[in-house]
Design an enzyme around this catalytic site. Structure first.
Site, PDB file in Angstrom:
ATOM      1  N   GLU A  40       0.979  -1.121  -0.108  1.00  0.00           N
ATOM      2  CA  GLU A  40       0.029   0.101  -0.063  1.00  0.00           C
ATOM      3  C   GLU A  40       0.833   1.120  -0.082  1.00  0.00           C
ATOM      4  O   GLU A  40       1.996   1.301   0.590  1.00  0.00           O
ATOM      5  CB  GLU A  40      -0.860   0.039   1.074  1.00  0.00           C
ATOM      6  N   LYS A 114      -9.585   1.552  -2.662  1.00  0.00           N
ATOM      7  CA  LYS A 114      -9.783   0.839  -1.214  1.00  0.00           C
ATOM      8  C   LYS A 114     -11.235   1.408  -0.703  1.00  0.00           C
ATOM      9  O   LYS A 114     -11.640   2.674  -0.608  1.00  0.00           O
ATOM     10  CB  LYS A 114      -8.826   1.793  -0.030  1.00  0.00           C
ATOM     11  N   CYS A 155      -4.998  -3.226   2.752  1.00  0.00           N
ATOM     12  CA  CYS A 155      -4.909  -2.825   4.222  1.00  0.00           C
ATOM     13  C   CYS A 155      -5.922  -3.002   5.179  1.00  0.00           C
ATOM     14  O   CYS A 155      -6.463  -3.887   5.660  1.00  0.00           O
ATOM     15  CB  CYS A 155      -4.246  -1.427   4.388  1.00  0.00           C
TER      16      CYS A 155
END
Length: 276
Positions: A40, A114, A155
């Site tokens: 990330e 995300k 994440c």
């Protein structure tokens, strides 16, 4: 099939980060990998917004993305960029945290923004408010790759099992979870959650991570992982920066899914009712 993971210590200079990624692409190819995975925020990790703003661009203008696409084509290898911080196309004052799958010709095959944003105050004094800057994604994504159907996440998504159920229901046999995990949460939850996502999805999990003390002052956990569908750790890079390798065996996937067919046994059910 061999894969490579880049464990990075991304800093505040995108040119330096791009150079690290380009070198990793070459090293991965030389090591026999079909695909290389980065963490990330590979292109820029800077919590000081004013300083970071000078480097933030839209996807089409991003120099890190362009450099990695060129390297993928030059070396003939697929690349998963865990994510880049980019300006949203519709609103330059907002950002997206976007991952990419790039093929061995340098073409972008998939994008993923995300979905789950990290807003929290930690006992260490650290405070994170991703939603104040970033727009959340709304679409789960699977990319077709030489390794198989690859479910994309980033994440904090790791903590939301319903996303991984959706990806495995839709056919993902591998899942990427690139990250920049903090040290306290990494020590507590990183390994157990990665193994859980692999087991419940009956899929390989590939998690390239940020590691160490960064130029912007933060510390990240490292321990880039590859976990097989049985939950066995095939690679744990600890706190070592650089490129690591793991071999993915498709026969292992078939073996595990026959042994415990969790995906086939999933059933719809009504929402719970409160009794009494």
């Amino acid at each position: 099939m061999r894969i490579a993971l880049l464990q990075m210590n991304s800093g505040i200079d995108p040119a330096e980060n791009a150079a690290t990624m380009v070198d990793a692409v070459a090293e991965a190819k030389a090591g026999g990998a079909t695909m290389v995975f980065t963490p990330e925020m590979s292109g820029l990790l800077d919590q000081k917004r004013k300083r970071a703003a000078a480097h933030l661009t839209t996807e089409g203008e991003d120099s890190v993305l362009a450099a990695v696409r060129t390297a993928a084509a030059e070396h003939g290898i697929w690349v998963h960029i865990g994510s880049l911080a980019l300006r949203a196309e519709g609103d330059p004052d907002r950002l997206v945290n976007r991952g990419f799958v790039i093929d061995d010709k340098g073409e972008i095959r998939a994008r993923y923004d995300k979905i789950h944003l990290f807003d929290v105050d930690l006992d260490t004094g650290e405070s994170w408010r991703e939603s104040s800057t970033y727009d959340a994604g709304e679409q789960a994504v699977i990319a077709e790759t030489p390794l198989g159907p690859l479910g994309m996440s980033v994440c904090y998504d790791l903590r939301f099992a319903d996303l991984y159920r959706a990806l495995s229901d839709a056919g993902a046999t591998l899942i990427t979870i690139p990250a920049a995990f903090t040290v306290p949460t990494g020590k507590a939850h990183w390994h157990v959650l990665m193994r859980a996502r692999a087991i419940e999805s009956a899929a390989f999990v590939i998690a390239a991570a940020q590691c160490g003390h960064h130029a912007d002052g933060r510390d990240t956990f490292g321990h880039s992982l590859v976990v097989d569908p049985w939950g066995e750790v095939l690679l744990d890079m600890g706190d070592t920066l650089g490129v690591g390798f793991a071999d993915i065996d498709p026969a292992r996937l078939d073996e595990v899914r026959k042994r415990i067919p969790v995906i086939r046994h999933r059933r719809p059910f009504a929402a719970p009712e409160t009794a009494g």
